[in-house]
Enzyme design. Sequence first.
Site, PDB file in Angstrom:
ATOM      1  NE  ARG A 221      23.511  66.030  63.781  1.00 46.50           N
ATOM      2  CZ  ARG A 221      24.357  65.143  64.288  1.00 46.50           C
ATOM      3  NH1 ARG A 221      25.539  64.968  63.745  1.00 46.50           N
ATOM      4  NH2 ARG A 221      24.032  64.415  65.341  1.00 46.50           N
ATOM      5  CD  GLU A 250      23.804  63.812  56.699  1.00 38.47           C
ATOM      6  OE1 GLU A 250      23.378  62.890  57.419  1.00 38.47           O
ATOM      7  OE2 GLU A 250      24.683  64.599  57.061  1.00 38.47           O
ATOM      8  CG  HIS A 268      26.304  61.677  59.318  1.00 39.17           C
ATOM      9  ND1 HIS A 268      25.218  62.487  59.527  1.00 39.17           N
ATOM     10  CD2 HIS A 268      26.920  61.599  60.536  1.00 39.17           C
ATOM     11  CE1 HIS A 268      25.183  62.892  60.780  1.00 39.17           C
ATOM     12  NE2 HIS A 268      26.202  62.361  61.419  1.00 39.17           N
TER      13      HIS A 268
HETATM   14  P1  NAP Z   1      29.326  69.720  73.033  1.00 39.38           P
HETATM   15  O1  NAP Z   1      30.419  69.275  73.952  1.00 39.38           O
HETATM   16  O2  NAP Z   1      27.999  70.033  73.629  1.00 39.38           O
HETATM   17  O3  NAP Z   1      29.866  70.985  72.226  1.00 39.38           O
HETATM   18  C1  NAP Z   1      29.007  71.764  71.460  1.00 39.38           C
HETATM   19  C2  NAP Z   1      29.695  73.075  71.157  1.00 39.38           C
HETATM   20  O4  NAP Z   1      28.798  73.847  70.342  1.00 39.38           O
HETATM   21  C3  NAP Z   1      30.030  73.929  72.363  1.00 39.38           C
HETATM   22  O5  NAP Z   1      31.353  74.339  72.290  1.00 39.38           O
HETATM   23  C4  NAP Z   1      29.106  75.123  72.221  1.00 39.38           C
HETATM   24  O6  NAP Z   1      29.677  76.342  72.663  1.00 39.38           O
HETATM   25  C5  NAP Z   1      28.941  75.196  70.731  1.00 39.38           C
HETATM   26  N1  NAP Z   1      27.784  75.999  70.393  1.00 39.38           N
HETATM   27  C6  NAP Z   1      26.493  75.811  70.743  1.00 39.38           C
HETATM   28  N2  NAP Z   1      25.739  76.843  70.297  1.00 39.38           N
HETATM   29  C7  NAP Z   1      26.601  77.689  69.675  1.00 39.38           C
HETATM   30  C8  NAP Z   1      26.423  78.932  69.008  1.00 39.38           C
HETATM   31  N3  NAP Z   1      25.226  79.516  68.925  1.00 39.38           N
HETATM   32  N4  NAP Z   1      27.515  79.507  68.457  1.00 39.38           N
HETATM   33  C9  NAP Z   1      28.732  78.927  68.555  1.00 39.38           C
HETATM   34  N5  NAP Z   1      28.960  77.750  69.180  1.00 39.38           N
HETATM   35  C10 NAP Z   1      27.897  77.145  69.722  1.00 39.38           C
HETATM   36  O7  NAP Z   1      29.036  68.632  71.924  1.00 39.38           O
HETATM   37  P2  NAP Z   1      30.061  67.602  71.252  1.00 39.38           P
HETATM   38  O8  NAP Z   1      29.994  66.294  71.944  1.00 39.38           O
HETATM   39  O9  NAP Z   1      31.387  68.265  71.090  1.00 39.38           O
HETATM   40  O10 NAP Z   1      29.350  67.425  69.811  1.00 39.38           O
HETATM   41  C11 NAP Z   1      29.249  68.546  68.939  1.00 39.38           C
HETATM   42  C12 NAP Z   1      28.400  68.227  67.717  1.00 39.38           C
HETATM   43  O11 NAP Z   1      29.110  67.352  66.852  1.00 39.38           O
HETATM   44  C13 NAP Z   1      27.099  67.472  68.009  1.00 39.38           C
HETATM   45  O12 NAP Z   1      26.066  68.346  68.409  1.00 39.38           O
HETATM   46  C14 NAP Z   1      26.790  66.798  66.682  1.00 39.38           C
HETATM   47  O13 NAP Z   1      25.948  67.590  65.900  1.00 39.38           O
HETATM   48  C15 NAP Z   1      28.169  66.706  66.012  1.00 39.38           C
HETATM   49  N6  NAP Z   1      28.554  65.291  65.839  1.00 39.38           N
HETATM   50  C16 NAP Z   1      28.754  64.806  64.570  1.00 39.38           C
HETATM   51  C17 NAP Z   1      29.114  63.476  64.384  1.00 39.38           C
HETATM   52  C18 NAP Z   1      29.350  62.920  63.009  1.00 39.38           C
HETATM   53  O14 NAP Z   1      29.166  61.722  62.804  1.00 39.38           O
HETATM   54  N7  NAP Z   1      29.758  63.722  62.044  1.00 39.38           N
HETATM   55  C19 NAP Z   1      29.266  62.630  65.473  1.00 39.38           C
HETATM   56  C20 NAP Z   1      29.073  63.150  66.752  1.00 39.38           C
HETATM   57  C21 NAP Z   1      28.724  64.497  66.913  1.00 39.38           C
HETATM   58  P3  NAP Z   1      29.630  76.803  74.230  1.00 39.38           P
HETATM   59  O15 NAP Z   1      30.551  75.844  74.913  1.00 39.38           O
HETATM   60  O16 NAP Z   1      30.153  78.176  74.248  1.00 39.38           O
HETATM   61  O17 NAP Z   1      28.228  76.651  74.680  1.00 39.38           O
END
Ligand code: NAP
Length: 302
Positions: A221, A250, A268
Amino acid sequence: MSEYLEHELSTRFTLLKLWTHSSKPKFFKQNSNLIKAVVGDTSCGADAEMIESLPRLEIVASYSVGLDKIDLEKCRAKGIRVTNTPDVLTDDVADLAIGLIMAVLRRVSASDGFVRSGKWKDGDFRLATKFSGKSVGIVGLGRIGSAIAKRAEAFRCPISYHSRSQKRHTDYKYYSNIIDLATNCQILIVACALTQETHHIVNHKVIDALGPNGILINIGRGAHVDEPELVSALLEGRLAGAGLDVYENEPKVPEQLLGLDNVVLLPHVGSNTKETSKAMADLMIKNFEAYFGNKPLLTPVL
Ligand code: NAP
């Protein structure tokens, strides 16, 4: 709103389209006693004001995996269920992260412009930078972060990461501190969830730790990165380049970035493929059908 999702929702439910109304308060006043479910996305979710305006709200479904536009605490306190669309979009976002790395290092957009502008006849395009074998640091080794790591491994890149906790299922090098991660990698990729703790997780110190040969890729994000700091670092040559799919405000993109050819800017579109947007819509519909059919949610958050 995706046309497909709009169609699928309207054939099953009474769909009220907030985005077609000019006055939000008037819309809520007219419909507050009807609305049981809210559909949100990356730009608009269910904030405290919306939740307070809807006394019959039972469920919030996000057409995204990110939950940063939903007031989760308020939903928890009021017993409102929350769902999102994990997993189905992971491949697309990870693919695009690799695409951004390649585009920045191999200067894909700039060299495309070089051909189109007819400059090739005057001489060759300047040398770019190799991707294979570069060290990759991932902030957030979750679903998307892990999928990026797998892809980067195929490019023989040593992988390291920073998350809240070290993962047992992998030998990738873990850094409990993001500055140490940035110091020890050449490409830093932000793929974590946006929360209060990760707001501006990439700040001046992290950018300086990545250094003048480093590349920043953000497919998480916009607010993960302190954008004015990023712009200054790029303008001053303290960072070699950046690939950005997301921005702090955005659809506004900092003006200074538009003139830089070591930066690749996407609107995005991480999960925006026909296949995945349909899969996300189908998952959301299945969650609603499960909820209103008194069955367990497929992808519950709360
Ligand atoms: P996920 O499986 O829940 O992974 C989130 C990761 O964030 C986990 O590894 C978590 O670490 C880490 N995290 C949370 N709090 C943290 C902190 N304080 N410090 C460091 N790391 C932290 O989610 P996902 O499916 O991979 O998606 C991740 C993100 O990608 C979404 O939340 C979204 O914002 C973004 N996204 C962007 C797009 C786009 O179009 N650009 C599309 C989809 C998603 P732990 O495992 O240690 O808790």
